[in-house]
Design a protein around this motif. Structure first.
Motif, PDB file in Angstrom:
ATOM      1  N   MET A  26       0.834  -1.197   0.000  1.00 26.66           N
ATOM      2  CA  MET A  26       0.000   0.000   0.000  1.00 26.66           C
ATOM      3  C   MET A  26       0.870   1.249   0.000  1.00 26.66           C
ATOM      4  O   MET A  26       1.676   1.464   0.896  1.00 26.66           O
ATOM      5  N   ASP A  27       0.686   2.061  -1.034  1.00 29.49           N
ATOM      6  CA  ASP A  27       1.407   3.321  -1.129  1.00 29.49           C
ATOM      7  C   ASP A  27       0.502   4.451  -0.656  1.00 29.49           C
ATOM      8  O   ASP A  27      -0.594   4.220  -0.165  1.00 29.49           O
ATOM      9  N   LEU A  28       0.961   5.652  -0.842  1.00 27.07           N
ATOM     10  CA  LEU A  28       0.139   6.801  -0.500  1.00 27.07           C
ATOM     11  C   LEU A  28      -0.979   6.946  -1.529  1.00 27.07           C
ATOM     12  O   LEU A  28      -0.768   6.788  -2.731  1.00 27.07           O
ATOM     13  N   CYS A  29      -2.168   7.245  -1.049  1.00 25.90           N
ATOM     14  CA  CYS A  29      -3.344   7.383  -1.906  1.00 25.90           C
ATOM     15  C   CYS A  29      -3.663   8.865  -2.075  1.00 25.90           C
ATOM     16  O   CYS A  29      -3.615   9.625  -1.113  1.00 25.90           O
ATOM     17  N   PRO A  30      -4.035   9.285  -3.284  1.00 30.94           N
ATOM     18  CA  PRO A  30      -4.428  10.687  -3.456  1.00 30.94           C
ATOM     19  C   PRO A  30      -5.801  10.935  -2.850  1.00 30.94           C
ATOM     20  O   PRO A  30      -6.720  10.125  -2.985  1.00 30.94           O
ATOM     21  N   TYR A  31      -5.942  12.052  -2.155  1.00 26.84           N
ATOM     22  CA  TYR A  31      -7.213  12.451  -1.565  1.00 26.84           C
ATOM     23  C   TYR A  31      -7.493  13.877  -1.995  1.00 26.84           C
ATOM     24  O   TYR A  31      -6.670  14.768  -1.807  1.00 26.84           O
ATOM     25  N   TYR A  32      -8.653  14.104  -2.599  1.00 26.10           N
ATOM     26  CA  TYR A  32      -9.037  15.437  -3.073  1.00 26.10           C
ATOM     27  C   TYR A  32      -9.907  16.109  -2.034  1.00 26.10           C
ATOM     28  O   TYR A  32     -10.946  15.590  -1.651  1.00 26.10           O
ATOM     29  N   ASP A  33      -9.485  17.277  -1.567  1.00 26.40           N
ATOM     30  CA  ASP A  33     -10.250  18.063  -0.607  1.00 26.40           C
ATOM     31  C   ASP A  33     -11.000  19.133  -1.379  1.00 26.40           C
ATOM     32  O   ASP A  33     -10.402  20.080  -1.904  1.00 26.40           O
ATOM     33  N   THR A  39      -5.217  18.443  -3.773  1.00 24.59           N
ATOM     34  CA  THR A  39      -5.058  16.998  -3.711  1.00 24.59           C
ATOM     35  C   THR A  39      -3.879  16.681  -2.800  1.00 24.59           C
ATOM     36  O   THR A  39      -2.797  17.236  -2.968  1.00 24.59           O
ATOM     37  N   TYR A  40      -4.116  15.810  -1.828  1.00 22.55           N
ATOM     38  CA  TYR A  40      -3.091  15.438  -0.862  1.00 22.55           C
ATOM     39  C   TYR A  40      -2.794  13.951  -0.987  1.00 22.55           C
ATOM     40  O   TYR A  40      -3.661  13.165  -1.346  1.00 22.55           O
ATOM     41  N   LEU A  41      -1.579  13.578  -0.680  1.00 23.14           N
ATOM     42  CA  LEU A  41      -1.208  12.172  -0.609  1.00 23.14           C
ATOM     43  C   LEU A  41      -1.300  11.732   0.840  1.00 23.14           C
ATOM     44  O   LEU A  41      -0.591  12.258   1.704  1.00 23.14           O
ATOM     45  N   LEU A  42      -2.201  10.796   1.115  1.00 20.26           N
ATOM     46  CA  LEU A  42      -2.404  10.291   2.469  1.00 20.26           C
ATOM     47  C   LEU A  42      -2.168   8.791   2.475  1.00 20.26           C
ATOM     48  O   LEU A  42      -2.267   8.132   1.436  1.00 20.26           O
ATOM     49  N   SER A  47      -6.880   8.024   4.124  1.00 23.08           N
ATOM     50  CA  SER A  47      -7.629   8.262   2.895  1.00 23.08           C
ATOM     51  C   SER A  47      -9.014   7.613   2.947  1.00 23.08           C
ATOM     52  O   SER A  47     -10.019   8.241   2.596  1.00 23.08           O
ATOM     53  N   ILE A  48      -9.089   6.373   3.389  1.00 22.16           N
ATOM     54  CA  ILE A  48     -10.373   5.676   3.474  1.00 22.16           C
ATOM     55  C   ILE A  48     -11.263   6.308   4.533  1.00 22.16           C
ATOM     56  O   ILE A  48     -12.474   6.463   4.337  1.00 22.16           O
ATOM     57  N   THR A  49     -10.680   6.726   5.648  1.00 23.29           N
ATOM     58  CA  THR A  49     -11.451   7.368   6.709  1.00 23.29           C
ATOM     59  C   THR A  49     -12.041   8.688   6.242  1.00 23.29           C
ATOM     60  O   THR A  49     -13.226   8.965   6.447  1.00 23.29           O
ATOM     61  N   LEU A  51     -12.579   9.617   3.154  1.00 22.57           N
ATOM     62  CA  LEU A  51     -13.547   9.341   2.101  1.00 22.57           C
ATOM     63  C   LEU A  51     -14.891   8.924   2.681  1.00 22.57           C
ATOM     64  O   LEU A  51     -15.946   9.384   2.237  1.00 22.57           O
ATOM     65  N   ALA A  52     -14.869   8.104   3.724  1.00 24.39           N
ATOM     66  CA  ALA A  52     -16.112   7.696   4.386  1.00 24.39           C
ATOM     67  C   ALA A  52     -16.793   8.885   5.057  1.00 24.39           C
ATOM     68  O   ALA A  52     -18.025   9.018   5.018  1.00 24.39           O
ATOM     69  N   GLU A  53     -16.021   9.769   5.677  1.00 24.38           N
ATOM     70  CA  GLU A  53     -16.594  10.962   6.296  1.00 24.38           C
ATOM     71  C   GLU A  53     -17.246  11.863   5.253  1.00 24.38           C
ATOM     72  O   GLU A  53     -18.337  12.393   5.471  1.00 24.38           O
ATOM     73  N   ASP A  54     -16.579  12.045   4.109  1.00 27.23           N
ATOM     74  CA  ASP A  54     -17.133  12.886   3.052  1.00 27.23           C
ATOM     75  C   ASP A  54     -18.419  12.295   2.479  1.00 27.23           C
ATOM     76  O   ASP A  54     -19.382  13.018   2.208  1.00 27.23           O
ATOM     77  N   GLN A  55     -18.434  10.979   2.292  1.00 25.69           N
ATOM     78  CA  GLN A  55     -19.629  10.324   1.778  1.00 25.69           C
ATOM     79  C   GLN A  55     -20.791  10.453   2.754  1.00 25.69           C
ATOM     80  O   GLN A  55     -21.926  10.716   2.357  1.00 25.69           O
ATOM     81  N   ALA A  56     -20.526  10.277   4.044  1.00 22.83           N
ATOM     82  CA  ALA A  56     -21.578  10.394   5.052  1.00 22.83           C
ATOM     83  C   ALA A  56     -22.087  11.827   5.132  1.00 22.83           C
ATOM     84  O   ALA A  56     -23.297  12.056   5.285  1.00 22.83           O
ATOM     85  N   PHE A  57     -21.196  12.800   5.011  1.00 24.81           N
ATOM     86  CA  PHE A  57     -21.624  14.199   5.047  1.00 24.81           C
ATOM     87  C   PHE A  57     -22.543  14.509   3.869  1.00 24.81           C
ATOM     88  O   PHE A  57     -23.582  15.157   4.032  1.00 24.81           O
ATOM     89  N   GLN A  58     -22.173  14.050   2.675  1.00 28.33           N
ATOM     90  CA  GLN A  58     -23.006  14.316   1.502  1.00 28.33           C
ATOM     91  C   GLN A  58     -24.336  13.588   1.584  1.00 28.33           C
ATOM     92  O   GLN A  58     -25.354  14.098   1.124  1.00 28.33           O
ATOM     93  N   LEU A  59     -24.350  12.415   2.155  1.00 28.72           N
ATOM     94  CA  LEU A  59     -25.591  11.656   2.291  1.00 28.72           C
ATOM     95  C   LEU A  59     -26.540  12.327   3.275  1.00 28.72           C
ATOM     96  O   LEU A  59     -27.748  12.368   3.050  1.00 28.72           O
ATOM     97  N   MET A  60     -25.997  12.866   4.365  1.00 30.17           N
ATOM     98  CA  MET A  60     -26.825  13.461   5.407  1.00 30.17           C
ATOM     99  C   MET A  60     -27.095  14.958   5.201  1.00 30.17           C
ATOM    100  O   MET A  60     -27.831  15.558   5.969  1.00 30.17           O
TER     101      MET A  60
END
Length: 77
Positions: A26-33, A39-42, A47-49, A51-60
């Motif tokens: 597993m290398d660094l994953c790009p994350y777009y804020d 774009t950050y390398l995390l 990165s997964i955490t 991404l899950a927070e962003d998805q939950a925010f958009q859903l709610m």
């Protein structure tokens, strides 16, 4: 859950699912804020955490259910 417990849980689950050598692969994953348009390398856990927070925010987010065209045209929040 604390940050240390979260990382430990993530490491245990990934090693069970993918084997012990997955941490080396597993290398660094790009994350777009979207708020800063950067774009950050995390690492994979962060990165997964995030991404899950962003998805939950958009859903709610109530604007996305009241005004669905905001999502369709990628405007607003």
């Amino acid at each position: 859950m604390s940050e240390e417990a979260s990382k430990l849980t993530f490491d245990v689950i990934t090693s069970i699912l993918f084997g012990e050598d997955i941490s080396n692969s597993m290398d660094l994953c790009p994350y777009y804020d979207a708020s800063t348009n950067q774009t950050y390398l995390l690492n994979a856990h962060d990165s997964i955490t995030k991404l899950a927070e962003d998805q939950a925010f958009q859903l709610m987010n109530p604007f996305n259910s009241i005004f669905p065209f905001l999502v369709d045209y990628n405007i607003g929040s």
